[in-house]
Scaffold this motif. Structure first.
Motif, short mmCIF file in Angstrom:
data_model
loop_
_atom_site.label_atom_id
_atom_site.label_comp_id
_atom_site.label_asym_id
_atom_site.label_seq_id
_atom_site.Cartn_x
_atom_site.Cartn_y
_atom_site.Cartn_z
N THR A 138 0.82 -1.21 0.00
CA THR A 138 0.00 0.00 0.00
C THR A 138 0.86 1.26 0.00
OG1 THR A 138 -0.14 -0.15 2.41
CG2 THR A 138 -1.94 -1.11 1.13
N THR A 139 2.18 1.09 0.02
CA THR A 139 3.09 2.24 -0.09
C THR A 139 3.55 2.46 -1.53
OG1 THR A 139 4.89 0.75 0.54
CG2 THR A 139 3.93 2.10 2.29
N ASP A 140 3.14 1.57 -2.42
CA ASP A 140 3.53 1.66 -3.83
C ASP A 140 2.38 2.29 -4.62
OD1 ASP A 140 4.36 1.38 -6.42
OD2 ASP A 140 4.60 -0.80 -6.36
N GLU A 146 -3.00 0.17 -10.71
CA GLU A 146 -3.26 -1.12 -11.35
C GLU A 146 -4.44 -1.86 -10.75
OE1 GLU A 146 0.44 -3.17 -10.99
OE2 GLU A 146 1.56 -1.66 -12.14
N ARG A 147 -4.82 -1.54 -9.52
CA ARG A 147 -5.93 -2.24 -8.87
C ARG A 147 -7.08 -1.29 -8.53
NH1 ARG A 147 -4.22 -5.86 -11.04
NH2 ARG A 147 -3.46 -7.87 -10.24
N ALA A 148 -7.17 -0.17 -9.21
CA ALA A 148 -8.28 0.77 -8.99
C ALA A 148 -9.61 0.09 -9.33
CB ALA A 148 -8.09 2.03 -9.82
N SER A 169 -10.56 3.48 -3.04
CA SER A 169 -10.41 3.59 -4.49
C SER A 169 -10.15 2.22 -5.13
CB SER A 169 -9.27 4.55 -4.85
OG SER A 169 -8.00 3.99 -4.56
N LEU A 170 -9.78 1.24 -4.31
CA LEU A 170 -9.52 -0.10 -4.83
C LEU A 170 -10.78 -0.94 -4.95
CD1 LEU A 170 -6.37 -0.94 -2.65
CD2 LEU A 170 -6.39 -0.14 -5.02
#
Length: 262
Positions: A138-140, A146-148, A169-170
């Motif tokens: 979750t820091t990247d 890519e997983r929105a 947002s995921l």
């Protein structure tokens, strides 16, 4: 005690298999029992229990490794069953800790596509070994690109003030964010984070006796137990010091006390 029992026989929660939400039954975590006496915890050598609140540990489960299932296990199993997690479900498990490692195991056993979400990669290998199909940090920033809108459900047991707007947002349209964590202070959620995709933000506590027995059968069927470190009584204070100083993140993944050493 008689009045208490009679009242609870008419209680909606107790009559509908949700006795763990009954406002009159608070018997753990330094609560009071039916007679109004203080409850005592896991250091006791013996305990008197109402038969209605007992579960049977099935043959095939290691007793020590089954101990955390009575709390951590059922706490994560209950919302998975409540929201019909199974084949076709894309679920994000936030954190890889004492509760979360069991959530990964259960979600995998139920047939879901499981992604472990954590701040660092320190437990990546563990998460994949527990059954996660993917691991993201979750820091990247790439995780959120890519997983929105990817997950049907995100299940969170982190007791910290997180960036919930970012995490939401995921979640896909009409998806669900299930929170089990209980931070000490207030948290902030922007309502637009929910409104824009009609996301449900909900919570969960533990689970009923019937649900706990079901969970134990699932554990036998899928060979699921908690990852534990067994302690003698003389090491209890050392373990508590470890938790205070470095937090539960370094415990892999539950401490269990051998009561024969008390």
């Amino acid at each position: 005690m008689g009045n208490f029992v009679d009242t609870c026989r008419e209680c909606w929660f107790c009559l509908n298999g949700m006795e763990h939400y009954c406002p009159k039954i608070i018997v753990t975590y330094n609560g009071l029992d039916k007679a109004g006496e203080p409850t005592y915890g896991g250091y006791a050598r013996s305990i008197v229990v109402d038969e209605n609140y007992l579960v049977r540990i099935p043959d095939g489960l290691d007793l020590a490794a089954a101990v955390p299932l009575m709390c951590a296990g059922i706490a994560v199993y209950s919302p998975l069953r409540r929201f019909d997690v199974g084949p076709g479900t894309k679920i994000g498990i936030l954190g890889v800790g004492g509760l979360d490692h069991l959530a990964v195991k259960f979600a995998d056993a139920l047939g879901a596509e499981v992604t472990a979400l954590s701040q660092t990669t320190s437990k990546k290998e563990d998460a994949l070994a527990f059954g996660a199909d993917d691991f993201r940090t979750t820091t990247d920033p790439a995780t959120f690109l890519e997983r929105a809108g990817y997950f049907d459900i995100i299940r969170c047991a982190v007791s910290a003030a997180l960036n919930f707007d970012q995490l939401l947002s995921l979640v896909r349209f009409d998806g669900t964010f299930v929170n089990l964590g209980a931070p000490d202070g207030p948290v902030s959620i922007g309502m637009f984070s929910l409104i824009r995709s009609r996301i449900s933000f909900t919570s969960s506590s533990i689970g009923s006796i019937a649900e706990t027995q079901e969970m134990l059968r699932c554990c036998v069927e899928h060979d699921i137990v908690s990852e534990i470190e067994t302690l003698s009584a003389e090491r209890i204070n050392d373990a508590l010091d470890t938790l205070r100083q470095v937090g539960g993140g370094n415990v892999r993944y539950r401490y269990v006390i051998d009561t024969s050493t008390i």
